[in-house]
Design a protein around this motif. Structure first.
Motif, PDB file in Angstrom:
ATOM      1  N   LYS A 148       0.866  -1.176   0.000  1.00 22.71           N
ATOM      2  CA  LYS A 148       0.000   0.000   0.000  1.00 22.71           C
ATOM      3  C   LYS A 148       0.903   1.226   0.000  1.00 22.71           C
ATOM      4  O   LYS A 148       1.563   1.529   0.989  1.00 22.71           O
ATOM      5  CB  LYS A 148      -0.895  -0.008   1.238  1.00 22.71           C
ATOM      6  CG  LYS A 148      -2.053   0.975   1.182  1.00 22.71           C
ATOM      7  CD  LYS A 148      -2.979   0.749   2.373  1.00 22.71           C
ATOM      8  CE  LYS A 148      -4.215   1.629   2.303  1.00 22.71           C
ATOM      9  NZ  LYS A 148      -5.110   1.404   3.460  1.00 22.71           N
ATOM     10  N   THR A 149       0.956   1.926  -1.120  1.00 17.19           N
ATOM     11  CA  THR A 149       1.946   2.973  -1.315  1.00 17.19           C
ATOM     12  C   THR A 149       1.675   4.220  -0.467  1.00 17.19           C
ATOM     13  O   THR A 149       0.550   4.466  -0.028  1.00 17.19           O
ATOM     14  CB  THR A 149       2.023   3.391  -2.796  1.00 17.19           C
ATOM     15  OG1 THR A 149       0.730   3.896  -3.201  1.00 17.19           O
ATOM     16  CG2 THR A 149       2.401   2.214  -3.675  1.00 17.19           C
ATOM     17  N   THR A 187       7.392   1.765  -6.749  1.00 16.67           N
ATOM     18  CA  THR A 187       6.195   1.626  -7.580  1.00 16.67           C
ATOM     19  C   THR A 187       6.570   1.188  -8.989  1.00 16.67           C
ATOM     20  O   THR A 187       5.961   0.274  -9.563  1.00 16.67           O
ATOM     21  CB  THR A 187       5.416   2.948  -7.626  1.00 16.67           C
ATOM     22  OG1 THR A 187       5.011   3.306  -6.304  1.00 16.67           O
ATOM     23  CG2 THR A 187       4.188   2.825  -8.509  1.00 16.67           C
ATOM     24  N   GLN A 199       5.678  -2.553 -10.760  1.00 17.45           N
ATOM     25  CA  GLN A 199       5.024  -2.663 -12.061  1.00 17.45           C
ATOM     26  C   GLN A 199       5.898  -3.430 -13.048  1.00 17.45           C
ATOM     27  O   GLN A 199       5.421  -4.265 -13.811  1.00 17.45           O
ATOM     28  CB  GLN A 199       4.712  -1.265 -12.598  1.00 17.45           C
ATOM     29  CG  GLN A 199       3.677  -0.502 -11.788  1.00 17.45           C
ATOM     30  CD  GLN A 199       3.506   0.939 -12.253  1.00 17.45           C
ATOM     31  OE1 GLN A 199       4.338   1.462 -12.988  1.00 17.45           O
ATOM     32  NE2 GLN A 199       2.444   1.568 -11.806  1.00 17.45           N
ATOM     33  N   SER A 249       0.232  -6.504 -10.038  1.00 15.49           N
ATOM     34  CA  SER A 249      -1.065  -6.013 -10.508  1.00 15.49           C
ATOM     35  C   SER A 249      -1.551  -4.903  -9.584  1.00 15.49           C
ATOM     36  O   SER A 249      -1.266  -4.906  -8.376  1.00 15.49           O
ATOM     37  CB  SER A 249      -2.088  -7.141 -10.547  1.00 15.49           C
ATOM     38  OG  SER A 249      -2.270  -7.699  -9.259  1.00 15.49           O
ATOM     39  N   LEU A 250      -2.271  -3.957 -10.153  1.00  7.83           N
ATOM     40  CA  LEU A 250      -2.866  -2.874  -9.363  1.00  7.83           C
ATOM     41  C   LEU A 250      -4.150  -3.414  -8.756  1.00  7.83           C
ATOM     42  O   LEU A 250      -5.149  -3.612  -9.440  1.00  7.83           O
ATOM     43  CB  LEU A 250      -3.145  -1.663 -10.246  1.00  7.83           C
ATOM     44  CG  LEU A 250      -3.775  -0.440  -9.571  1.00  7.83           C
ATOM     45  CD1 LEU A 250      -2.886   0.084  -8.453  1.00  7.83           C
ATOM     46  CD2 LEU A 250      -4.048   0.663 -10.601  1.00  7.83           C
ATOM     47  N   THR A 290      -7.148   1.333  -6.071  1.00  7.41           N
ATOM     48  CA  THR A 290      -6.697   2.717  -6.001  1.00  7.41           C
ATOM     49  C   THR A 290      -7.610   3.494  -5.071  1.00  7.41           C
ATOM     50  O   THR A 290      -8.832   3.428  -5.195  1.00  7.41           O
ATOM     51  CB  THR A 290      -6.704   3.383  -7.394  1.00  7.41           C
ATOM     52  OG1 THR A 290      -5.853   2.643  -8.277  1.00  7.41           O
ATOM     53  CG2 THR A 290      -6.185   4.818  -7.312  1.00  7.41           C
ATOM     54  N   GLU A 292      -2.165   3.812  -4.139  1.00  5.54           N
ATOM     55  CA  GLU A 292      -2.363   2.557  -4.855  1.00  5.54           C
ATOM     56  C   GLU A 292      -1.927   1.355  -4.022  1.00  5.54           C
ATOM     57  O   GLU A 292      -0.993   1.439  -3.214  1.00  5.54           O
ATOM     58  CB  GLU A 292      -1.582   2.585  -6.170  1.00  5.54           C
ATOM     59  CG  GLU A 292      -2.050   3.698  -7.095  1.00  5.54           C
ATOM     60  CD  GLU A 292      -1.059   4.030  -8.192  1.00  5.54           C
ATOM     61  OE1 GLU A 292      -1.500   4.414  -9.299  1.00  5.54           O
ATOM     62  OE2 GLU A 292       0.161   3.927  -7.946  1.00  5.54           O
ATOM     63  N   TYR A 331      -0.603  -2.487  -4.655  1.00  4.10           N
ATOM     64  CA  TYR A 331      -0.103  -3.432  -5.649  1.00  4.10           C
ATOM     65  C   TYR A 331       0.019  -4.821  -5.036  1.00  4.10           C
ATOM     66  O   TYR A 331       0.314  -4.971  -3.838  1.00  4.10           O
ATOM     67  CB  TYR A 331       1.267  -2.988  -6.174  1.00  4.10           C
ATOM     68  CG  TYR A 331       1.200  -1.776  -7.067  1.00  4.10           C
ATOM     69  CD1 TYR A 331       0.955  -1.909  -8.425  1.00  4.10           C
ATOM     70  CD2 TYR A 331       1.371  -0.496  -6.550  1.00  4.10           C
ATOM     71  CE1 TYR A 331       0.874  -0.790  -9.250  1.00  4.10           C
ATOM     72  CE2 TYR A 331       1.298   0.616  -7.366  1.00  4.10           C
ATOM     73  CZ  TYR A 331       1.051   0.454  -8.722  1.00  4.10           C
ATOM     74  OH  TYR A 331       0.972   1.561  -9.529  1.00  4.10           O
TER      75      TYR A 331
END
Length: 316
Positions: A112-113, A127, A131, A136-137, A140, A309, A311
């Motif tokens: 969790k950014t 990040t 990717q 995968s995202l 958001t 975001e 991920y």
């Protein structure tokens, strides 16, 4: 010499905290005294990355079965980095972490950014690498914050009511005691309106306030000695966040909540902060996945929209 990864242990307490204090993308929430107030609820699986015996990065995390989360007890997370570190070094660090995790039985890594405005300098390396590694995202979040680099853009209607209410003789107090707000406003309001309770109990928030008196603050607004509303502040070096906010029914009629928010926005602008965050508006009980009324309220208080975001990377 390559980067080496090890699990955090209580013996690393001071080394961890010294690093967090200087990291370019950190807040006091990553201090072990904050992370460990709810240690009984999480299996800590925080990582430390070294090169030549020098700590270069840390990753607050907890483990659930075969999944590593960048800590579920925190609002955000990811790899905390020393200032002026180069991209290739971060690339090597993440490769070392992704090599280390399967050996520990980890098959999935969720991150969790940290919203960009919390960073002292740009910190997008992780990040990009997630990717690039095929993450995968997963989701958001919308995060709302006032950017003090631009003139305040509070809606004219809110400013008009605020000016009119300045004759109400409201009294705003900063308090070290959270009990009045928790017991008379926050808990009853959350219970009656959403059938929920605060993430932190009164005892927990008081404990955290004792540990971080410069960072956790309570502001309440009164009319004729009756509390109308309150806002709990988490204050970092550059960013102030309204962690909790609630009003009584009387406070709602008198628009005391907006009055307090506008007061605090201007107060912390005067203290040289860069952003005033009002947190997220995500709410799965709404069809859209967010609370449109809350979004409008925060926009009218001058907030801009930022993204946070989550991920997910499969490791096996």
């Amino acid at each position: 010499m390559k980067f080496t990864v090890k699990l955090y242990t209580p013996n690393d307490f001071d080394v961890w905290n010294l690093f967090v204090a200087k990291a370019k993308n950190s807040t006091f929430l990553f201090h072990r005294n904050f992370m460990e107030y709810h240690s009984d609820r999480f299996h800590d699986f925080s990582l430390m990355v070294f090169k030549d015996s020098v700590l270069k990065a840390v990753l607050p995390g907890n483990r659930v079965g075969e999944v590593l989360h960048s800590h579920q007890g925190l609002t955000f997370g990811g790899l905390l980095l020393e200032p002026n570190i180069g991209f290739e070094q971060v690339n090597e660090m993440i490769s070392a972490i992704l090599e280390f995790l399967p050996k520990q039985g980890i098959k999935q890594f969720n991150v969790k950014t940290l919203p960009s405005f919390y960073c002292k300098s740009a910190a997008n390396e992780m990040t990009f690498m997630l990717q690039n590694k095929g993450a995968s995202l997963a989701k958001t979040f919308m995060v709302l914050a006032v950017d003090y680099a631009h003139p305040l853009s509070i809606h004219k209607t809110k400013l008009k009511h605020c000016k009119r209410n300045s004759d109400m003789r409201f009294v705003i107090k900063e308090s070290t005691d959270f009990s009045l707000f928790w017991n008379e406003v926050l808990q009853p309001r959350l219970q009656s309106k959403f059938d929920t309770r605060p993430v932190h109990s009164l005892e927990e928030i008081q404990l955290l306030r004792e540990r971080f008196p410069k960072n956790i603050k309570q502001f309440d607004i009164f009319y004729e000695d009756r509390i109308l509303a309150g806002i709990t502040i988490f204050e970092n070096e550059l960013v102030v966040k309204s962690q909790y906010g609630a009003t009584t029914k009387e406070g709602e009629k008198l628009r005391a909540f907006d009055y307090l928010f506008i007061h605090l926005i201007k107060h912390f602008q005067g203290k040289g902060k860069h952003y005033f965050s009002m947190g997220t508006v995500m709410d799965d009980s709404f069809e859209q996945g967010y609370n449109p009324g809350l979004l409008k309220q925060k926009e009218e208080l001058g907030c801009d929209l930022y993204l946070q975001e989550i991920y997910s990377l499969k490791l096996a």
